[in-house]
Design a protein around this motif. Structure first.
Motif, PDB file in Angstrom:
ATOM      1  N   VAL A   1       0.848  -1.193   0.000  1.00  0.00           N
ATOM      2  CA  VAL A   1       0.000   0.000   0.000  1.00  0.00           C
ATOM      3  C   VAL A   1       0.887   1.246   0.000  1.00  0.00           C
ATOM      4  CG1 VAL A   1      -1.742   1.276   1.305  1.00  0.00           C
ATOM      5  CG2 VAL A   1      -1.810  -1.218   1.246  1.00  0.00           C
ATOM      6  N   GLN A   2       0.639   2.146  -0.923  1.00  0.00           N
ATOM      7  CA  GLN A   2       1.419   3.384  -1.010  1.00  0.00           C
ATOM      8  C   GLN A   2       0.819   4.442  -0.083  1.00  0.00           C
ATOM      9  OE1 GLN A   2       4.305   3.571  -2.821  1.00  0.00           O
ATOM     10  NE2 GLN A   2       3.886   1.390  -3.109  1.00  0.00           N
ATOM     11  N   VAL A   3       1.687   5.124   0.666  1.00  0.00           N
ATOM     12  CA  VAL A   3       1.228   6.175   1.579  1.00  0.00           C
ATOM     13  C   VAL A   3       1.491   7.526   0.917  1.00  0.00           C
ATOM     14  CG1 VAL A   3       1.538   7.207   3.856  1.00  0.00           C
ATOM     15  CG2 VAL A   3       1.773   4.743   3.567  1.00  0.00           C
ATOM     16  N   PRO A   4       0.482   8.399   0.808  1.00  0.00           N
ATOM     17  CA  PRO A   4       0.710   9.726   0.207  1.00  0.00           C
ATOM     18  C   PRO A   4       1.803  10.492   0.960  1.00  0.00           C
ATOM     19  CG  PRO A   4      -1.631   9.336   0.573  1.00  0.00           C
ATOM     20  CD  PRO A   4      -0.910   8.222   1.232  1.00  0.00           C
ATOM     21  N   GLN A   5       2.505  11.357   0.234  1.00  0.00           N
ATOM     22  CA  GLN A   5       3.629  12.086   0.819  1.00  0.00           C
ATOM     23  C   GLN A   5       3.193  12.945   1.998  1.00  0.00           C
ATOM     24  OE1 GLN A   5       6.517  11.373   0.025  1.00  0.00           O
ATOM     25  NE2 GLN A   5       7.974  13.051   0.275  1.00  0.00           N
ATOM     26  N   ARG A   6       2.046  13.582   1.875  1.00  0.00           N
ATOM     27  CA  ARG A   6       1.569  14.429   2.986  1.00  0.00           C
ATOM     28  C   ARG A   6       1.322  13.587   4.235  1.00  0.00           C
ATOM     29  NH1 ARG A   6      -0.459  19.377   4.008  1.00  0.00           N
ATOM     30  NH2 ARG A   6      -1.995  19.586   5.674  1.00  0.00           N
ATOM     31  N   ALA A   7       0.709  12.424   4.046  1.00  0.00           N
ATOM     32  CA  ALA A   7       0.443  11.541   5.185  1.00  0.00           C
ATOM     33  C   ALA A   7       1.740  11.098   5.845  1.00  0.00           C
ATOM     34  CB  ALA A   7      -0.356  10.323   4.721  1.00  0.00           C
ATOM     35  N   SER A   8       2.770  10.831   5.030  1.00  0.00           N
ATOM     36  CA  SER A   8       4.058  10.403   5.577  1.00  0.00           C
ATOM     37  C   SER A   8       4.690  11.517   6.415  1.00  0.00           C
ATOM     38  CB  SER A   8       4.995   9.994   4.434  1.00  0.00           C
ATOM     39  OG  SER A   8       6.160   9.403   4.940  1.00  0.00           O
ATOM     40  N   TYR A   9       4.589  12.753   5.952  1.00  0.00           N
ATOM     41  CA  TYR A   9       5.133  13.897   6.702  1.00  0.00           C
ATOM     42  C   TYR A   9       4.368  14.081   8.017  1.00  0.00           C
ATOM     43  CZ  TYR A   9       8.530  15.927   3.455  1.00  0.00           C
ATOM     44  OH  TYR A   9       9.648  16.151   2.688  1.00  0.00           O
ATOM     45  N   ILE A  10       3.034  13.950   7.954  1.00  0.00           N
ATOM     46  CA  ILE A  10       2.232  14.089   9.177  1.00  0.00           C
ATOM     47  C   ILE A  10       2.634  13.000  10.173  1.00  0.00           C
ATOM     48  CG2 ILE A  10      -0.103  13.915  10.136  1.00  0.00           C
ATOM     49  CD1 ILE A  10      -1.147  15.157   7.532  1.00  0.00           C
ATOM     50  N   ARG A  11       2.829  11.787   9.674  1.00  0.00           N
ATOM     51  CA  ARG A  11       3.241  10.688  10.559  1.00  0.00           C
ATOM     52  C   ARG A  11       4.565  10.995  11.247  1.00  0.00           C
ATOM     53  NH1 ARG A  11       2.268   4.907   7.475  1.00  0.00           N
ATOM     54  NH2 ARG A  11      -0.011   4.888   7.502  1.00  0.00           N
TER      55      ARG A  11
END
Length: 393
Positions: free
Chosen positions: A92-102
């Motif tokens: 599953v690919q995680v959007p870049q924004r979601a990765s930064y928020i994480r």
């Protein structure tokens, strides 16, 4: 309660499971000769709740509220590992924004965990003031968590493919304000503690672990890095988007309780650096990639109307875990937090094995306290940084 030992002059003392310095329900059976520790036997299991077996009867989204009860001081990390394993299994690919928020949430959680290590550790060795100071900063962190996730401690925020909700309006500015403020507080801690002669007397040379010894015991996190091995999974595995930021691994050579203190203090400063860079570079776009698929598939119009789309946290869809096995790990505040998972073409994992850093790090305690004084047990145990929720699972 004390029981005289049959050998001459020896005494067996129970520390815990309700001693305030045991950091939860840990029991130590200590054999003493005067003030000297001859032997120490940790007794675990008072907080065992069958977390691994529960996982085998829950979908990932159903299991997420449970995982925050492992290490309840760094809950974002337990959530991260719980969604990272299925993401890896299902590609599953995680959007870049979601990765930064994480990353922002993980590093805030790391600071919160280290703060609530520092206060009780200082109280254990006789300094009460830092205990009150750290709650002042931790309260600000809780405000940030509450604004973004709706919860102060048990967040239930991470989802497979992203996060449950985007950052609210004005949150980023508040987070930057906290970072600027917190750096001045870390400087205050160092001024108050690091050069304090009474503090140094209690921690310097106490509980020393060599690099080779730390490796052989399977130690991780600050326990390993304080022994001269600069090993950090954020640098090694490049999970999320940590490789996009400029930061240094904190490590020391001495391997004693002071070195472990210095590593954690340094890590709080590095976490602030990572958060500031993530906030400056956070991209736009979606915060969860399964969102669209969820609503496209729904037949019921009620799920698609305005009110449902824009309020509260929305559940991720369940999907089958393919018939594979996988080990996933993250660098939690206390060390390497890992999950060994076996899928079985079902929505439930067939096997879910937790590798808690506190449990592995605690194994070396009996060796560290032998031939030390009784008072040093509190110093050494405090410097290991355990949470019984993840030790007992």
């Amino acid at each position: 309660m004390t029981v005289p030992d049959t050998r001459k002059g020896l005494m067996i003392v129970n520390l815990g499971p309700h001693h305030p310095s045991m950091h939860g329900v840990l029991r130590l059976i200590v054999t003493l000769e005067g003030e000297d520790v001859i032997d120490c036997e940790p007794i675990l299991g008072y907080l065992h709740r069958g977390m691994e077996k529960i996982a085998e009867n829950r979908t990932i989204i159903q299991y997420l509220p449970y995982v925050t009860r492992w290490d309840y001081l760094a809950t974002m990390f337990t959530e991260a590992i719980t969604v990272n394993a299925p993401e890896q299994l299902g590609n599953v690919q995680v959007p870049q924004r979601a990765s930064y928020i994480r990353v922002i949430m993980l590093e805030l959680s790391r600071i919160a965990s280290h703060l609530l290590w520092l206060g009780p550790f200082m109280a254990d060795i006789g300094a009460q003031t830092p205990f009150f100071y750290i709650f002042r900063e931790r309260e600000l962190l809780y405000d940030l968590f509450e604004a973004s996730t709706g919860m102060r401690m048990m967040h239930n925020y991470f989802r497979i493919g992203g996060v449950a909700a985007d950052l609210p309006h004005g949150w980023i500015d508040k987070c930057l304000d906290f970072c600027d403020y917190f750096l001045t507080r870390v400087a205050e801690y160092e001024k108050l503690i690091t050069r304090n002669p009474i503090f140094l007397e209690r921690v310097e040379g106490v509980g020393s672990i060599g690099g080779e010894e730390a490796r052989n015991w399977g130690l991780s996190g600050p326990m390993l890095r304080a022994s001269g091995i600069p090993w950090d999974l954020r640098k090694v595995d490049h999970y999320e988007c940590y490789n996009e930021f400029d930061w240094e691994v904190q490590w020391q050579k001495e391997g004693d309780s002071l070195a472990r203190y210095l590593v954690r203090i340094g890590e709080m400063t590095e976490s602030v650096k990572i958060i500031q860079q993530a906030i400056e570079g956070i991209p736009g776009g979606p915060y969860e990639n399964l969102e669209v698929r969820r609503f496209d598939r729904a037949k019921n119009s009620e799920w698609n109307d305005f009110e449902y789309r824009f309020i509260s946290k929305k559940p991720s869809p369940n999907f089958e875990l393919s018939k594979q096995e996988l080990y996933m790990r993250v660098e939690a505040p206390k060390g390497e937090l890992g999950i060994y998972m076996i899928g079985d073409n079902s929505v439930f994992p067939w096997r879910w094995k937790i590798r808690p850093p506190g449990f592995i790090n605690l194994q070396i305690l009996p060796q560290l306290v032998k031939r030390m004084k009784l008072a040093d047990i509190m110093t050494i145990l405090g410097s290991i940084d355990i949470i019984m929720g993840e030790v007992d699972r």
